[in-house]
Each structure stands twice: as structure tokens, then as C-alpha cells.
Design a protein around this motif. Structure first.
Motif, PDB file in Angstrom:
ATOM      1  N   ALA A 157      15.191  19.499 -51.478  1.00 61.74           N
ATOM      2  CA  ALA A 157      15.906  18.268 -51.819  1.00 61.74           C
ATOM      3  C   ALA A 157      16.204  17.465 -50.564  1.00 61.74           C
ATOM      4  CB  ALA A 157      17.203  18.614 -52.548  1.00 61.74           C
ATOM      5  N   ASN A 158      16.582  18.183 -49.538  1.00 52.91           N
ATOM      6  CA  ASN A 158      16.868  17.556 -48.255  1.00 52.91           C
ATOM      7  C   ASN A 158      15.692  16.777 -47.711  1.00 52.91           C
ATOM      8  OD1 ASN A 158      19.130  17.462 -46.827  1.00 52.91           O
ATOM      9  ND2 ASN A 158      19.139  19.630 -46.308  1.00 52.91           N
ATOM     10  N   VAL A 159      14.547  17.450 -47.742  1.00 51.77           N
ATOM     11  CA  VAL A 159      13.341  16.830 -47.213  1.00 51.77           C
ATOM     12  C   VAL A 159      13.021  15.591 -48.023  1.00 51.77           C
ATOM     13  CG1 VAL A 159      10.867  17.124 -46.893  1.00 51.77           C
ATOM     14  CG2 VAL A 159      12.450  18.955 -46.244  1.00 51.77           C
ATOM     15  N   ALA A 160      13.210  15.687 -49.343  1.00 57.27           N
ATOM     16  CA  ALA A 160      12.933  14.538 -50.203  1.00 57.27           C
ATOM     17  C   ALA A 160      13.796  13.350 -49.795  1.00 57.27           C
ATOM     18  CB  ALA A 160      13.180  14.914 -51.661  1.00 57.27           C
ATOM     19  N   ASP A 183      19.831   3.943 -43.103  1.00 65.92           N
ATOM     20  CA  ASP A 183      20.231   4.206 -44.484  1.00 65.92           C
ATOM     21  C   ASP A 183      21.272   5.340 -44.479  1.00 65.92           C
ATOM     22  OD1 ASP A 183      20.490   5.194 -47.049  1.00 65.92           O
ATOM     23  OD2 ASP A 183      18.373   4.930 -47.545  1.00 65.92           O
ATOM     24  N   PRO A 184      22.462   5.083 -45.053  1.00 60.94           N
ATOM     25  CA  PRO A 184      23.506   6.116 -44.999  1.00 60.94           C
ATOM     26  C   PRO A 184      23.099   7.439 -45.647  1.00 60.94           C
ATOM     27  CG  PRO A 184      24.203   4.209 -46.334  1.00 60.94           C
ATOM     28  CD  PRO A 184      22.937   3.822 -45.651  1.00 60.94           C
ATOM     29  N   ARG A 185      22.259   7.365 -46.688  1.00 67.19           N
ATOM     30  CA  ARG A 185      21.851   8.624 -47.325  1.00 67.19           C
ATOM     31  C   ARG A 185      20.941   9.424 -46.405  1.00 67.19           C
ATOM     32  NH1 ARG A 185      19.681   5.635 -52.375  1.00 67.19           N
ATOM     33  NH2 ARG A 185      19.460   4.267 -50.600  1.00 67.19           N
ATOM     34  N   TYR A 186      20.166   8.694 -45.638  1.00 65.75           N
ATOM     35  CA  TYR A 186      19.285   9.347 -44.683  1.00 65.75           C
ATOM     36  C   TYR A 186      20.094  10.066 -43.614  1.00 65.75           C
ATOM     37  CZ  TYR A 186      15.541   9.904 -41.263  1.00 65.75           C
ATOM     38  OH  TYR A 186      14.645  10.418 -40.377  1.00 65.75           O
ATOM     39  N   LEU A 187      21.097   9.359 -43.091  1.00 69.75           N
ATOM     40  CA  LEU A 187      21.944   9.959 -42.054  1.00 69.75           C
ATOM     41  C   LEU A 187      22.676  11.187 -42.599  1.00 69.75           C
ATOM     42  CD1 LEU A 187      23.451   6.717 -40.463  1.00 69.75           C
ATOM     43  CD2 LEU A 187      21.612   8.140 -39.542  1.00 69.75           C
ATOM     44  N   GLU A 195      12.462   9.630 -48.220  1.00 70.50           N
ATOM     45  CA  GLU A 195      12.781   8.368 -48.882  1.00 70.50           C
ATOM     46  C   GLU A 195      13.348   7.329 -47.932  1.00 70.50           C
ATOM     47  OE1 GLU A 195      15.897   8.505 -51.810  1.00 70.50           O
ATOM     48  OE2 GLU A 195      14.750   9.994 -52.889  1.00 70.50           O
ATOM     49  N   ALA A 196      13.796   7.805 -46.795  1.00 70.89           N
ATOM     50  CA  ALA A 196      14.568   6.942 -45.910  1.00 70.89           C
ATOM     51  C   ALA A 196      13.805   5.671 -45.536  1.00 70.89           C
ATOM     52  CB  ALA A 196      14.925   7.711 -44.654  1.00 70.89           C
ATOM     53  N   VAL A 197      14.583   4.686 -45.145  1.00 71.79           N
ATOM     54  CA  VAL A 197      13.971   3.392 -44.860  1.00 71.79           C
ATOM     55  C   VAL A 197      13.528   3.274 -43.406  1.00 71.79           C
ATOM     56  CG1 VAL A 197      15.228   2.152 -46.632  1.00 71.79           C
ATOM     57  CG2 VAL A 197      16.220   2.415 -44.354  1.00 71.79           C
TER      58      VAL A 197
END
Ligand SMILES: [Zn+2]
Lengths: 227, 219
Positions: B5-8, B39-43, B12-14
Motif C-alpha cells: 500500500a505504501n509503495v502504491a 503532495d502531502p500524502r506522498y510525504l 501516485e505522487a505528483v
């Protein structure tokens, strides 16, 4: 849920990291007991996070990252901290076990586990105080314990005073204050708090020295002073 | 599963063009490569990878992004370059050690790292202790369930805030930045901007109200 809260300005100043230590102690003790101010304070921390992302970056030396890895590796092989590559030790439930829950943890960290072991001194009959050792400059930080039903003599403040109720409660002309409530009294307020019947009223009180209106608390609380 | 899930999230990150995975050696802190906001989700994904898997590559990326920003923050607060770099090291070591306690449902990665840098700064520049509340404190009064539900997800909150900051007037934005980046009471800000203290306070209050409103609005 407390009825008397901290101002947004103070919550923001805490989040930005510009409050003096005694006032920070009041903030964290209040937000422990007040989910509304806690959420607000966290919003201001999120604002800090957002701002730090927008700051113009200043480059680091190329070796900066490898220096960190080297430092962690060094510490791992030498004496000192157990496992620098590993995880930070978590607080165990045992750390909390002996705490009775009446005093918020960050304040408890300054007091130790046993309130009765503090250096209490009697102010008047039914009112005691214990200084909290904290380098607050001209700001005094102390616990006050008022026996049920006792009226603190009418007094005005030489300086600013901020009170946070921890147990019990009291009333004065400004209203009723119970666990978690904060009262900010400026030097012009002439008040006479009367402790509620029932359990003793325990408060965290920080006060500015008399006539030190430009001190660290007054700077934050008094909107009318220019300096 | 968690790893996958993490890798996914990371894929996806921008940011794929400026942040690639690979060896630590390739990491550069050249400002032009890190100027864009991530992207905050990426961080958050990177921080989780450090916390859960002790992932050095993820840490390297976090360092590349936040290191120069934390340094800039500390220098704005009055640290000289050498001290700022030392405190960046200490802050990032703290990030490594505490990453496991990062909880994306409670705060964004940038917020979490900001509080670490802020505390280091208070410690080093002011030599004061920094009291913090403890989420596991038995005395903690939890938020009512409906309030907790209504709370905006941390990553979303961070995005909304950055949008909202851009809608502030320049004066308002400058005051907010001064309040966060320069260890100054509002009175000092008034002095330096040659504005009356009441004006500083009311403008800050307006700015805060504006940001708060932006946070609460439905997307
Ligand atoms: Zn409150």
C-alpha cells in the motif's frame, strides 16, 4: 468541556513557538482538558507546517545527508544511546499507572508524582501555595490550593495573572470557573474568588511581577500597552 | 500488505520527475529541485516508510525536501548557518527516531516535522523547556465523537491551508509569516512594521479567521 478558554492569539503563539515557558505550560495543560482548544492549537501547528513548506529553501552541503547516516552509524557502534537506528522508547503504561489523572501530564512532569511532597506554604487560613521550579524570568509559576468555601481576600493584581483550574472550582464577579477553565486577570480587575463547596480547588497560577506590565505575560495578554 | 500500500501511495505522487527512488548518493539539495510543494500524502507515505520499515531511501527524500526548508526556518529565527545546519541534523535524526509515532490521521508530515524543528529551535536558541501535551495522558479529555468525525483529515487540511494562505492579502500573509518565522511577540512585530499594535493584532485576527473559515468550508 471547559467554559473559559484561551484566545486564538495565544494558541497561535504557542504553535509558532513564541510563548514563554510558563504560559506554554498553561496552554498544554488547558488543551489536555479542552478538546476544542486542542483542535484549534493543532490547526495552528498545521499552519506552521504549511508555512515551512513555502519558505524559500536554503541549500545544505552535499555531505549533509551522509553526515547524518554516519552519525547514526557511529552512535550505533559506540556507547551512548542504546539503538540510534532503532525506535524511540515509547512511554509504557506503567509510566501512567501511578498518575491519578487530576493533573495533566506536562504539568505533572514539573511537579513529580506526589503533590503532598511539594513545598506548600500557607498564605492565609485555607489557602496554600507551592512554587513550581521553572526558569520563567520575572514570571512566578505556582500551584494554589483553596479549601472548599474559602474566600480569597479581595485583591487587585500588581501584574497580569493567569489561572487554570485543575480540581474543584471557584466563583468571582467574572463567573464560575471549574476544571479546565482559564481566567486571565489584568491588574485592573479587583476580584474576590470564593472556592466551591466540596473538594479543594487546585489551580495552576502564573503571574507577572507587580508593575512589570511589559513582562512576558503582559506582552501577550494586554492589548493596550505599547512598548 | 502494508508495504504494498505504501509503495502504491508513493507511485501516485505528483513528484516523480524531481524525486526518484534509488541510492542515497544521488540525493542533491539543489534548491531548484525542491522548490515545489510536495503532495502531502506522498510525504506522509515517506514518513510511514521510515517509521515502519526504517527505509533509508524514503528518509533521504524527506531530508532532501525538508532539510533546506528547516535550515531556512532556523536562519529566519536567528540561527547562523553553522548552527542552523547542526540543528537540521538534530531535527532530522529526531525525525528518524520518532517516525514510528507519526500518525497521519492526526497531522500532516510537514506539520509533524515543523513541530520538531520548532522545539529544537526553542531548546537551542532560547534554552527553555518546551512543554507538550501527551496524547496518551490519562487526564486527556477526548473530543466528542461527532467533533472527531467532523475534523478534516490532516492531509486535506494541509492542502486547504496552502490554498487559503494564497488568498490572504500580502499584508496579512506577511504578518502571519512574521509570527511563525521570527520569534517575536506581536508588539515587536508592531514596532518593526511601524503599525500600531492594535492594527497588528486585528489584522492577524482577521487572517486567522480567514484561514479557519477556509478550513471548515466543504470542498
Ligand atoms: Zn479551551
Amino acid at each position: 468541556m471547559p467554559a473559559h478558554h484561551l484566545s486564538d492569539e495565544i494558541l497561535m503563539a504557542y504553535a509558532a513557538g513564541s510563548l514563554p515557558e510558563p504560559l506554554s505550560l498553561v496552554v498544554v495543560s488547558h488543551v489536555t482538558l479542552c478538546p476544542a482548544c486542542r483542535a484549534q492549537m493543532e490547526t495552528y501547528e498545521a499552519l506552521g507546517g504549511s508555512l515551512i513548506e513555502e519558505i524559500a529553501p536554503v541549500g545544505l552541503p552535499d555531505s549533509a545527508l551522509s553526515d547524518i547516516f554516519a552519525r547514526l552509524d557511529d552512535e550505533a557502534s559506540g556507547p551512548g544511546e542504546a539503538d540510534p537506528w532503532g525506535r524511540a522508547p515509547a512511554r509504557t503504561p506503567a509510566d501512567h499507572r501511578s498518575v491519578d489523572g487530576s493533573v495533566p501530564r506536562p504539568l505533572r512532569d514539573y511537579l513529580g508524582q506526589d503533590l503532598s511532597a511539594l513545598n506548600w506554604r500557607s498564605v492565609i487560613r485555607g489557602v496554600e501555595e507551592a512554587e513550581i521550579a521553572l526558569d520563567g524570568g520575572e514570571v512566578r509559576t505556582r500551584l494554589m490550593r483553596i479549601q472548599p468555601g474559602v474566600a480569597v481576600p479581595k485583591h487587585t493584581h500588581g501584574g497580569e495573572e493567569v489561572t487554570l483550574v485543575l480540581t474543584g472550582g471557584y466563583s468571582d464577579a467574572g463567573g464560575h470557573y471549574a476544571r479546565g477553565d482559564v481566567q486571565v486577570a489584568d491588574p485592573t480587575v479587583d476580584h474576590q474568588p470564593v472556592a466551591d463547596p466540596g473538594e479543594p480547588c487546585l489551580c495552576l497560577v502564573i503571574s507577572d511581577a507587580p508593575l512589570k506590565l511589559t513582562g512576558p505575560i503582559g506582552r501577550w495578554l494586554n492589548p493596550f500597552i505599547t512598548y | 500488505m502494508e508495504q504494498a500500500a505504501n509503495v502504491a501511495i508513493r507511485r501516485e505522487a505528483v513528484l516523480p520527475d524531481s524525486f526518484t527512488f534509488g541510492g542515497v548518493a544521488r540525493v542533491s539539495t539543489a534548491p531548484e529541485r525542491v522548490n515545489r510543494k510536495a503532495d502531502p500524502r506522498y510525504l506522509a507515505g515517506l514518513l510511514n516508510a521510515v517509521g515502519r520499515n526504517r527505509d533509508r531511501d524514503a528518509f533521504a527524500e524527506l531530508f532532501q525536501y525538508f532539510g533546506p526548508r528547516v535550515k531556512a526556518y532556523l536562519m529566519r529565527q536567528g540561527a547562523n548557518e553553522a548552527l542552523a545546519e547542526e540543528l537540521v541534523q538534530e531535527s532530522m535524526i529526531m525525525v528518524w527516531r520518532r517516525a514510528e509515532s507519526f500518525d497521519v490521521s492526526k497531522s500532516g508530515a510537514s506539520t509533524w516535522i515543523f513541530t520538531i524543528a520548532r522545539n529544537k529551535r526553542i531548546d537551542a536558541l532560547r534554552r527553555e523547556k518546551r512543554p507538550e501535551y501527551d496524547p496518551d495522558d490519562p487526564a486527556l479529555v477526548p473530543a466528542a465523537v461527532e467533533d472527531a468525525d467532523a475534523m478534516v483529515e490532516a492531509a486535506q487540511q494541509s492542502q486547504r491551508l496552502s490554498v487559503a494562505i494564497k488568498t490572504l492579502s500580502k499584508e496579512q500573509a506577511d504578518l502571519v509569516k512574521m509570527a511563525y518565522f521570527e520569534d517575536k511577540a506581536h508588539g515587536r512585530i508592531a514596532e518593526e512594521t511601524a503599525l500600531p499594535l492594535g492594527t497588528v493584532k486585528s489584522r492577524l485576527r482577521l487572517a486567522l479567521g480567514h484561514l479557519r473559515k477556509a478550513l471548515m468550508e466543504e470542498q
